[in-house]
Design an enzyme around this catalytic site. Structure first.
Site, mmCIF file in Angstrom:
data_model
loop_
_atom_site.group_PDB
_atom_site.id
_atom_site.type_symbol
_atom_site.label_atom_id
_atom_site.label_comp_id
_atom_site.label_asym_id
_atom_site.label_seq_id
_atom_site.Cartn_x
_atom_site.Cartn_y
_atom_site.Cartn_z
ATOM 1 N N GLU A 226 -4.696 -0.363 31.329
ATOM 2 C CA GLU A 226 -3.594 -0.477 32.297
ATOM 3 C C GLU A 226 -3.922 0.527 33.394
ATOM 4 O O GLU A 226 -3.729 1.727 33.231
ATOM 5 C CB GLU A 226 -2.290 -0.152 31.558
ATOM 6 C CG GLU A 226 -1.097 -0.813 32.163
ATOM 7 C CD GLU A 226 -0.448 0.082 33.174
ATOM 8 O OE1 GLU A 226 -0.840 -0.018 34.359
ATOM 9 O OE2 GLU A 226 0.417 0.868 32.807
ATOM 10 N N LEU A 227 -4.463 0.017 34.528
ATOM 11 C CA LEU A 227 -5.094 0.905 35.496
ATOM 12 C C LEU A 227 -4.317 0.946 36.817
ATOM 13 O O LEU A 227 -3.135 0.655 36.862
ATOM 14 C CB LEU A 227 -6.549 0.474 35.689
ATOM 15 C CG LEU A 227 -7.323 0.351 34.360
ATOM 16 C CD1 LEU A 227 -8.741 -0.130 34.589
ATOM 17 C CD2 LEU A 227 -7.320 1.641 33.568
ATOM 18 N N GLU B 212 -5.646 3.221 46.458
ATOM 19 C CA GLU B 212 -4.319 3.442 45.881
ATOM 20 C C GLU B 212 -3.784 4.834 46.254
ATOM 21 O O GLU B 212 -4.437 5.840 45.987
ATOM 22 C CB GLU B 212 -4.424 3.360 44.360
ATOM 23 C CG GLU B 212 -3.096 3.553 43.678
ATOM 24 C CD GLU B 212 -3.212 3.620 42.162
ATOM 25 O OE1 GLU B 212 -4.261 4.035 41.666
ATOM 26 O OE2 GLU B 212 -2.231 3.251 41.502
ATOM 27 N N TRP C 119 0.246 11.052 32.921
ATOM 28 C CA TRP C 119 1.248 12.080 33.220
ATOM 29 C C TRP C 119 2.433 11.560 34.021
ATOM 30 O O TRP C 119 3.402 12.278 34.204
ATOM 31 C CB TRP C 119 0.594 13.233 33.994
ATOM 32 C CG TRP C 119 -0.306 12.780 35.110
ATOM 33 C CD1 TRP C 119 -1.667 12.650 35.054
ATOM 34 C CD2 TRP C 119 0.070 12.370 36.433
ATOM 35 N NE1 TRP C 119 -2.159 12.193 36.257
ATOM 36 C CE2 TRP C 119 -1.115 12.016 37.125
ATOM 37 C CE3 TRP C 119 1.290 12.269 37.106
ATOM 38 C CZ2 TRP C 119 -1.105 11.569 38.451
ATOM 39 C CZ3 TRP C 119 1.292 11.824 38.421
ATOM 40 C CH2 TRP C 119 0.109 11.481 39.074
ATOM 41 N N ASN C 120 2.368 10.333 34.529
ATOM 42 C CA ASN C 120 3.459 9.921 35.428
ATOM 43 C C ASN C 120 4.720 9.480 34.675
ATOM 44 O O ASN C 120 5.832 9.752 35.110
ATOM 45 C CB ASN C 120 2.985 8.854 36.409
ATOM 46 C CG ASN C 120 2.443 7.630 35.739
ATOM 47 O OD1 ASN C 120 2.023 7.668 34.574
ATOM 48 N ND2 ASN C 120 2.430 6.524 36.452
ATOM 49 N N GLY D 290 -4.222 4.784 33.190
ATOM 50 C CA GLY D 290 -4.656 5.816 34.127
ATOM 51 C C GLY D 290 -5.373 5.179 35.293
ATOM 52 O O GLY D 290 -5.111 4.023 35.636
ATOM 53 N N SER D 291 -6.303 5.918 35.873
ATOM 54 C CA SER D 291 -6.949 5.428 37.096
ATOM 55 C C SER D 291 -8.047 4.403 36.780
ATOM 56 O O SER D 291 -8.632 4.411 35.683
ATOM 57 C CB SER D 291 -7.555 6.592 37.861
ATOM 58 O OG SER D 291 -8.535 7.229 37.076
ATOM 59 N N CYS E 116 2.265 3.206 38.857
ATOM 60 C CA CYS E 116 1.206 2.215 39.085
ATOM 61 C C CYS E 116 1.777 0.921 39.693
ATOM 62 O O CYS E 116 1.058 0.192 40.365
ATOM 63 C CB CYS E 116 0.448 1.923 37.800
ATOM 64 S SG CYS E 116 1.519 1.458 36.456
ATOM 65 N N LYS F 140 -3.889 10.857 22.743
ATOM 66 C CA LYS F 140 -4.214 12.013 23.590
ATOM 67 C C LYS F 140 -3.419 11.806 24.867
ATOM 68 O O LYS F 140 -3.699 10.905 25.649
ATOM 69 C CB LYS F 140 -5.719 12.056 23.847
ATOM 70 C CG LYS F 140 -6.187 13.369 24.436
ATOM 71 C CD LYS F 140 -6.408 13.239 25.907
ATOM 72 C CE LYS F 140 -6.503 14.572 26.597
ATOM 73 N NZ LYS F 140 -5.986 14.507 27.954
HETATM 74 P P1 NAD Z 1 -7.751 10.880 37.186
HETATM 75 O O1 NAD Z 1 -8.584 9.707 37.472
HETATM 76 O O2 NAD Z 1 -8.387 12.219 37.128
HETATM 77 O O3 NAD Z 1 -6.997 10.726 35.780
HETATM 78 C C1 NAD Z 1 -6.188 9.607 35.496
HETATM 79 C C2 NAD Z 1 -5.686 9.743 34.046
HETATM 80 O O4 NAD Z 1 -6.787 9.625 33.155
HETATM 81 C C3 NAD Z 1 -5.035 11.079 33.713
HETATM 82 O O5 NAD Z 1 -3.903 10.812 32.899
HETATM 83 C C4 NAD Z 1 -6.095 11.846 32.945
HETATM 84 O O6 NAD Z 1 -5.536 12.716 31.972
HETATM 85 C C5 NAD Z 1 -6.875 10.743 32.271
HETATM 86 N N1 NAD Z 1 -8.298 10.995 32.086
HETATM 87 C C6 NAD Z 1 -9.160 11.499 32.991
HETATM 88 N N2 NAD Z 1 -10.412 11.521 32.490
HETATM 89 C C7 NAD Z 1 -10.339 11.011 31.240
HETATM 90 C C8 NAD Z 1 -11.294 10.761 30.213
HETATM 91 N N3 NAD Z 1 -12.597 11.023 30.357
HETATM 92 N N4 NAD Z 1 -10.851 10.240 29.045
HETATM 93 C C9 NAD Z 1 -9.556 9.948 28.866
HETATM 94 N N5 NAD Z 1 -8.610 10.149 29.796
HETATM 95 C C10 NAD Z 1 -8.986 10.676 30.971
HETATM 96 O O7 NAD Z 1 -6.606 10.843 38.259
HETATM 97 P P2 NAD Z 1 -5.362 11.791 38.483
HETATM 98 O O8 NAD Z 1 -5.606 12.634 39.693
HETATM 99 O O9 NAD Z 1 -4.905 12.439 37.217
HETATM 100 O O10 NAD Z 1 -4.277 10.701 38.827
HETATM 101 C C11 NAD Z 1 -4.329 9.936 40.005
HETATM 102 C C12 NAD Z 1 -4.844 8.562 39.743
HETATM 103 O O11 NAD Z 1 -4.592 8.200 38.412
HETATM 104 C C13 NAD Z 1 -4.113 7.566 40.608
HETATM 105 O O12 NAD Z 1 -4.981 7.088 41.595
HETATM 106 C C14 NAD Z 1 -3.694 6.467 39.683
HETATM 107 O O13 NAD Z 1 -4.452 5.322 39.859
HETATM 108 C C15 NAD Z 1 -4.049 6.901 38.328
HETATM 109 N N6 NAD Z 1 -2.955 6.883 37.374
HETATM 110 C C16 NAD Z 1 -2.483 5.668 37.011
HETATM 111 C C17 NAD Z 1 -1.463 5.601 36.104
HETATM 112 C C18 NAD Z 1 -0.912 4.281 35.699
HETATM 113 O O14 NAD Z 1 0.235 4.221 35.303
HETATM 114 N N7 NAD Z 1 -1.712 3.217 35.723
HETATM 115 C C19 NAD Z 1 -0.926 6.757 35.568
HETATM 116 C C20 NAD Z 1 -1.442 8.001 35.955
HETATM 117 C C21 NAD Z 1 -2.478 8.053 36.856
#
Ligand code: NAD
Length: 476
Positions: free
Chosen positions: A249-250, A380, A150-151, A227-228, A283, A174
């Site tokens: 890409e975490l 983070e 989402w960022n 994502g995370s 990130c 997705k």
């Molecule tokens: P989160 O861990 O709940 O989710 C992170 C991302 O993963 C979200 O985009 C979410 O839609 C997706 N996601 C969650 N569960 C999933 C699953 N089972 N299958 C597929 N996708 C799934 O965290 P959050 O509160 O949404 O975001 C904060 C954390 O996410 C931060 O600590 C950061 O590290 C990370 N993040 C990183 C990036 C990046 O560019 N690397 C981007 C967005 C979020």
């Protein structure tokens, strides 16, 4: 005003039509602006079968055709940047100029992949006999699944889609349910550019259900996730148990080393702008600032003054330099870091609190004198908080910078070639930017080490994750 959010399967934009729907919120007001239709199992099966069917012909499409479509996508994206950007501001929150910039700059990913996909070469290996011909082919891996966050809803999705499609794969995306407009816009761009049905699909809904269904499907050969780290670890574990390729890409917690001999004013100006861009939800955001003794106090004073001058507000309002956090839960996350720092005796030099109102606004925050065990220096933050600590000698700064399991971006400012060399060699990171901010261009590889993931997006490495290597030995 906000677009209708649809799925896109087998070349068709699919409305809610009785499917479960959830609200899409504007993070500046927390009011609903749209509805997100959730995929059913039947939708996912349809996306999978159309992706499989489309792959059988797309894999044999000429790179010239792939290139033309990607080029057209880049052109259309630039034409539509204002509208797409405005919708990103509405569902993600970033200031309009940043949102429009994300679309125009990231159109370059379509351009770059359009150029590079014509240069996916194999090779000929000299054989031991003149009767034998040995060749190496690089072939598209198959149906891919991309989970984008989402960022940077436009940037992160178009990078994955352009790489998969340029390599000759089909791809199901997705995106994040919080910020869906950009991914629907990407589907429309490819649709209008003439991409055959099924090569790209977009589905929405429950992340856990969708990722489990798609990764387990025997049709899917590759997973790309941004994502995370905890979610990436889960997805990679499932994919690994089925021997499926991943690009991950975490998270990151980027160190910045600022030496006594740096051009301090330039460093502060660049770093403040970059730190609070997208409210720090990046990130590669600089987060742990290691500043050398001799300039520490001057650096902090200037950094704090510049952070205080940032106007926080609705991204659609003129003059806003930092918008809201994308979700309400991110406010609590920021407060957790600040409270912990305060309890451990750190100094909250500015900010440290939510800004009153209905939206998810948090003041640009600078914390100094953090002890090494403060949560901020270990987890983070992913938000508008900078932590500044002192160092005396460079070796010590490098050790502290490398102490965490992350290894994504890193930054340094120094006028000394010797320091720059030691830093670029010494930092455990996938990317090092020295004396300026120079990451994430289409032509440069983007990716991390350690728990920040593996695989590169962008650069000539961009197709590596989407291709297999086939060796052919033929006796004539
Ligand atoms: P989160 O861990 O709940 O989710 C992170 C991302 O993963 C979200 O985009 C979410 O839609 C997706 N996601 C969650 N569960 C999933 C699953 N089972 N299958 C597929 N996708 C799934 O965290 P959050 O509160 O949404 O975001 C904060 C954390 O996410 C931060 O600590 C950061 O590290 C990370 N993040 C990183 C990036 C990046 O560019 N690397 C981007 C967005 C979020």
């Amino acid at each position: 005003m906000y677009p209708h959010i649809t799925q896109y399967i087998d070349g068709e934009f699919i409305q809610g039509d009785g499917r479960r729907e959830t609200d899409v919120l504007n993070p500046a007001t927390n009011l609903p602006i749209g509805k997100l239709p959730h995929a059913t199992s039947a939708d996912l099966e349809r996306a999978l079968s159309s992706a499989q069917r489309a792959f059988e012909s797309w894999r044999n499409s000429s790179p010239m055709l792939r290139s033309q479509i990607l080029r057209k996508v880049g052109e259309l994206a630039r034409e539509r940047a204002q509208v797409i950007g405005r919708n990103i501001t509405l569902d993600q929150g970033k200031p309009l100029a940043e949102a429009v910039g994300e679309v125009t700059v990231c159109s370059e990913h379509a351009d770059w992949h359009a150029e590079e996909c014509r240069r996916i070469y194999g090779r000929v290996i000299p054989a031991r006999s003149s009767q034998v011909q040995q060749t190496v082919l690089r072939e598209p891996i198959g149906v891919c699944v991309a989970f984008s966050p989402w960022n940077f809803p436009f940037n992160q999705a178009i990078r994955k889609v352009a790489a998969a499609i340029g390599a000759g794969c089909s791809v199901i995306v997705k995106g994040s349910s919080d910020t869906p407009s950009a991914v629907v816009a990407i589907a429309q761009l490819f649709h209008d550019a003439g991409l055959p049905p099924g090569v790209l699909s977009v589905v929405w809904g429950d992340s856990g259900m969708i990722s489990d269904h798609l990764i387990r499907s025997p049709i899917v050969r590759k997973i790309s996730f941004t994502g995370s780290t905890p979610v990436g670890q889960q997805l990679a574990a499932l994919a690994g148990s089925l021997m499926k390729r991943c690009t991950m890409e975490l998270g990151g917690h980027a160190p910045v080393i600022v030496c006594d001999d740096a051009d301090i004013d330039t460093a502060v100006d660049q770093l403040v702008g970059y730190k609070f861009r997208n409210a720090g939800q990046v990130c590669v955001s600089p987060t742990r600032f290691f500043v050398q003794d001799g300039i520490h106090d001057y650096f902090v004073d200037r950094f704090v003054a510049k952070a205080q001058a940032i106007k926080v507000g609705d991204g659609l309002e003129a003059g806003t330099r930092m918008g809201p956090l994308a979700q309400r839960r991110r406010i609590a996350a920021m407060e957790g870091f600040v409270d912990d720092a305060r309890q451990r005796g750190a100094n909250i030099r500015t900010g440290g609190h939510a800004v009153l109102g209905a939206g998810n606004f948090f003041a640009p925050t600078v914390i100094t004198d953090l002890p090494e065990d403060a949560r901020f220096l270990n987890e983070e933050p992913f938000g508008p908080v900078a932590g500044i600590v002192r160092f005396t000698n460079l070796e010590d700064a490098l050790q502290r910078a490398n102490r965490l399991p992350f290894g994504l971006a890193s930054y340094a400012f120094t006028r000394s070639a010797k320091n720059a060399h030691a830093i670029s060699r010494g930092l455990e990171a996938g990317m090092v930017s020295i004396n300026h901010i120079g990451l994430a261009l289409a032509e440069t590889p983007f990716g991390g080490l350690k728990e920040s993931g593996y695989g590169s997006e962008g650069g000539i490495e961009t197709f590596d994750g989407y291709l297999t290597t086939k060796f052919i030995s033929q006796l004539n």
